[in-house]
Design a protein around this motif. Structure first.
Motif, short mmCIF file in Angstrom:
data_model
loop_
_atom_site.label_atom_id
_atom_site.label_comp_id
_atom_site.label_asym_id
_atom_site.label_seq_id
_atom_site.Cartn_x
_atom_site.Cartn_y
_atom_site.Cartn_z
N ARG A 297 27.64 87.49 -1.42
CA ARG A 297 28.82 88.30 -1.10
C ARG A 297 29.15 89.26 -2.23
O ARG A 297 29.59 90.39 -1.99
CB ARG A 297 30.01 87.39 -0.80
N ALA A 298 28.94 88.82 -3.48
CA ALA A 298 29.16 89.72 -4.62
C ALA A 298 28.16 90.87 -4.57
O ALA A 298 28.50 92.00 -4.93
CB ALA A 298 29.02 88.95 -5.93
N GLU A 299 26.94 90.61 -4.13
CA GLU A 299 25.91 91.65 -4.03
C GLU A 299 26.29 92.73 -3.02
O GLU A 299 26.04 93.91 -3.23
CB GLU A 299 24.57 91.04 -3.64
N ILE A 300 26.90 92.31 -1.90
CA ILE A 300 27.17 93.26 -0.82
C ILE A 300 28.58 93.84 -0.88
O ILE A 300 28.92 94.70 -0.06
CB ILE A 300 26.95 92.61 0.56
N GLY A 301 29.41 93.36 -1.82
CA GLY A 301 30.72 93.97 -1.98
C GLY A 301 31.89 93.20 -1.45
O GLY A 301 32.96 93.77 -1.21
N ILE A 302 31.75 91.89 -1.27
CA ILE A 302 32.86 91.05 -0.84
C ILE A 302 33.34 90.26 -2.05
O ILE A 302 32.65 89.35 -2.51
CB ILE A 302 32.47 90.09 0.29
N PRO A 303 34.50 90.60 -2.64
CA PRO A 303 34.98 89.88 -3.82
C PRO A 303 35.17 88.40 -3.53
O PRO A 303 35.64 88.01 -2.47
CB PRO A 303 36.33 90.54 -4.13
N ASP A 304 34.77 87.57 -4.48
CA ASP A 304 34.86 86.13 -4.32
C ASP A 304 35.21 85.54 -5.67
O ASP A 304 34.34 85.37 -6.52
CB ASP A 304 33.54 85.55 -3.80
N LEU B 188 17.78 91.45 0.53
CA LEU B 188 18.85 90.57 0.06
C LEU B 188 19.09 89.43 1.04
O LEU B 188 19.24 88.26 0.63
CB LEU B 188 20.15 91.36 -0.12
N VAL B 189 19.11 89.74 2.33
CA VAL B 189 19.32 88.73 3.35
C VAL B 189 18.19 87.70 3.32
O VAL B 189 18.42 86.49 3.42
CB VAL B 189 19.44 89.38 4.74
#
Length: 305
Positions: free
Chosen positions: A226-233, A130-131
């Motif tokens: 960020r959505a992929e890793i769990g940070i809501p945006d 992902l990175v």
């Protein structure tokens, strides 16, 4: 500290890029974005670890590499280490961990007997793919932004009869570009008003200036990661007001993968504590920001966030 990527992980990503010349993994710009994307991924979880463990080593190894093994040593006590996996059981799960550390030596340990495994994902992978993917996209977009800004500068093209006249034009333009309010030139060296001597290379600069749109694309790429890793945006570019149902769906989407990751890590930690009871109360993990798990705190009485 360099991300703990292996050649196998990098080759798996780079080997699927087409056309083949589109490789930006080794550029400093791509590494810049990947460094901070990896830190974004690490920031999702808050770990409680034994004080003698190196927290940075554990976090980067688990999140970036995908898994660590925990075992007991005579010299360092119970510690985590990166390892290789081998063997398989009836469910085709690995049964052995191979350790290679100059301060410990080479060891082959049996999972569940003299070691336990903490993994991040069900397939034993980390966030390296992902990175890499989103880091490359952000680097490529930023290159386009800087190139567009550079190409949007007012450009001229000059026609000189000789070297002396060309140098005169260069010095004349340097003075104008430096901000001098008035510049005087001899009549014989032609002036800026002579269209056949000095003219615009391009005049419609606004039509070609797309840097603002590309900056929006850059923010969208970062929000997607960020959505992929769990940070809501919440989509700040959305024109209309975001209703409660939409906010809830967004929150569920962003938490789907990270909830699986959290469960996997907790399951591994529970096995470690069962194997080594002396770590009871020293090993745990949770989301760093628990309040983003739900929408209630962000929704007002009108149902709009």
């Amino acid at each position: 500290m360099q991300p703990p990527y292996t050649y196998a992980a990098l080759n798996a990503v780079e080997g699927t890029i087409h056309p083949s010349f589109l490789h930006i993994h080794n550029t400093s710009l791509a590494k810049f974005f990947k460094r901070y994307l990896l830190q974004d991924a690490i920031s999702v979880f808050k770990f409680k670890l034994p004080e003698w463990w190196d927290a940075d080593y554990f976090r980067y190894s688990l999140i970036g590499f995908g898994f660590v093994t925990v075992f007991k040593t005579d010299k360092f006590g119970i510690i985590p280490q990166q390892c290789g996996l081998s063997g398989f059981n009836v469910f085709y799960r690995p049964t052995e961990c191979t350790i290679a550390n100059p301060l410990i030596g080479s060891k082959i340990l049996r999972i569940g007997q003299n070691c336990e495994l903490i993994k991040m994902q069900p397939d034993y992978s980390g966030v390296a793919s992902l990175v890499d993917y989103y880091g490359d996209l952000m680097a490529l977009t930023w290159e386009g932004i800087t190139t567009n800004i550079l190409n949007s500068k007012l450009a001229y093209i000059g026609y000189a009869d000789g070297k002396e006249q060309a140098e005169t034009f260069k010095k004349l333009f340097d003075k104008i570009a430096s901000g001098e309010p008035a510049v005087v030139v001899k009549k014989k060296n032609s002036t800026l008003t002579d269209s056949d001597k000095f003219q615009f290379f391009t005049q419609n600069l606004g039509q070609n200036y797309i840097a603002p749109d590309m900056l929006d694309s850059l923010r969208s790429i970062q929000a997607a990661f960020r959505a992929e890793i769990g940070i809501p945006d919440l989509n700040v570019q959305k024109k209309e007001r975001l209703i409660t149902a939409e906010a809830t769906k967004t929150d569920i989407y962003t938490r789907a993968k990270s909830m699986v990751w959290l469960e996997e890590i907790r399951e591994g930690m529970e096995k470690v504590v069962q194997k080594f009871p002396e770590l009871d109360g020293m090993l745990s993990v949770d989301f760093r920001f628990k309040e983003v798990e739900g929408d209630a705190s962000n929704i007002n009485s009108t149902g709009v966030v």
